[in-house]
Design a protein around this motif. Structure first.
Motif, PDB file in Angstrom:
ATOM      1  N   PHE A  45       0.741  -1.134   0.019  1.00 25.77           N
ATOM      2  CA  PHE A  45      -0.027   0.083   0.059  1.00 25.77           C
ATOM      3  C   PHE A  45       0.851   1.267  -0.057  1.00 25.77           C
ATOM      4  N   VAL A  46       0.434   2.200  -0.883  1.00 26.65           N
ATOM      5  CA  VAL A  46       1.331   3.456  -0.619  1.00 26.65           C
ATOM      6  C   VAL A  46       0.223   4.585  -0.187  1.00 26.65           C
ATOM      7  N   ALA A  47      -0.872   4.840  -0.770  1.00 24.63           N
ATOM      8  CA  ALA A  47      -1.898   5.811  -0.308  1.00 24.63           C
ATOM      9  C   ALA A  47      -3.153   5.383  -0.735  1.00 24.63           C
ATOM     10  N   ASN A  57      -4.998   8.257   3.730  1.00 22.30           N
ATOM     11  CA  ASN A  57      -4.184   7.538   4.419  1.00 22.30           C
ATOM     12  C   ASN A  57      -2.876   7.209   3.778  1.00 22.30           C
ATOM     13  N   TYR A  58      -1.850   7.108   4.309  1.00 23.73           N
ATOM     14  CA  TYR A  58      -0.384   6.943   3.818  1.00 23.73           C
ATOM     15  C   TYR A  58       0.165   5.887   4.400  1.00 23.73           C
ATOM     16  N   ARG A  59       1.184   5.360   3.687  1.00 24.07           N
ATOM     17  CA  ARG A  59       2.214   4.349   4.502  1.00 24.07           C
ATOM     18  C   ARG A  59       3.034   5.082   5.089  1.00 24.07           C
ATOM     19  N   ASP A  60       3.876   5.047   6.187  1.00 25.22           N
ATOM     20  CA  ASP A  60       4.678   5.764   6.877  1.00 25.22           C
ATOM     21  C   ASP A  60       5.908   6.150   6.012  1.00 25.22           C
ATOM     22  N   ARG A 103     -16.076   1.326   6.152  1.00 21.13           N
ATOM     23  CA  ARG A 103     -14.776   0.948   6.717  1.00 21.13           C
ATOM     24  C   ARG A 103     -14.078   2.240   7.085  1.00 21.13           C
ATOM     25  N   SER A 104     -13.164   1.640   7.830  1.00 20.26           N
ATOM     26  CA  SER A 104     -12.178   2.554   8.663  1.00 20.26           C
ATOM     27  C   SER A 104     -11.045   3.061   7.699  1.00 20.26           C
ATOM     28  N   ILE A 105     -10.469   4.227   8.099  1.00 23.26           N
ATOM     29  CA  ILE A 105      -9.558   4.612   7.205  1.00 23.26           C
ATOM     30  C   ILE A 105      -8.347   3.792   7.335  1.00 23.26           C
ATOM     31  N   GLN A 106      -7.872   2.974   8.330  1.00 22.85           N
ATOM     32  CA  GLN A 106      -6.934   1.721   8.320  1.00 22.85           C
ATOM     33  C   GLN A 106      -7.165   0.751   7.374  1.00 22.85           C
ATOM     34  N   SER A 107      -8.421   0.576   6.935  1.00 20.08           N
ATOM     35  CA  SER A 107      -8.836  -0.376   5.949  1.00 20.08           C
ATOM     36  C   SER A 107      -8.331   0.023   4.582  1.00 20.08           C
ATOM     37  N   PHE A 108      -7.955   1.222   4.280  1.00 17.67           N
ATOM     38  CA  PHE A 108      -7.263   1.717   3.004  1.00 17.67           C
ATOM     39  C   PHE A 108      -6.262   0.797   2.640  1.00 17.67           C
TER      40      PHE A 108
END
Length: 127
Positions: A45-47, A57-60, A103-108
């Protein structure tokens, strides 16, 4: 159908902008995501961005460097990539989650929740 474009060769520290165009209307309950896959590695996942409100939401590793945005009029989702480094080299894919309203933002970040994928565009960062 999703069509990703904008990939290419860029020097370390440079920028690229990817764009993903959808052939059908992107609805308010969709989540659009960007993923990447480097040679020999798993897709990651990237964004991601929720269409109805633009929440992202973004990967760190890309926070502060990459920005995902949506253009409702053009039915596209873009990924602006700045301060790029060699670790950003990969094939980049856009994808869509439907029925994502609750769905939650984390689910992205969950690869398995994305139902349709574009064909990918290659990004190469030279050092």
């Amino acid at each position: 159908q999703l069509q990703a474009s904008g990939g290419g060769l860029v020097q370390a520290g440079g920028s690229l902008r990817l764009s993903c165009a959808a052939s059908q209307p992107i609805l308010s309950n969709y989540v659009m995501g960007w993923f990447r896959q480097a040679p020999g590695k798993e897709r990651e996942f990237v964004a991601g961005i929720r269409w109805r409100d633009g929440r992202a939401n973004y990967r760190d590793s890309v926070k502060g460097r990459f920005t995902i945005s949506r253009d409702v009029a053009r039915n596209t989702v873009d990924l602006q990539m700045n301060s790029m480094n060699s670790e950003d080299t990969a094939v980049y894919y856009c994808a869509v989650q439907r029925n994502a309203r609750m769905r939650s933002i984390q689910s992205f970040q969950s690869v398995s929740l994305y139902e349709y994928w574009g064909q990918g565009t290659l990004v190469t960062v030279s050092s």
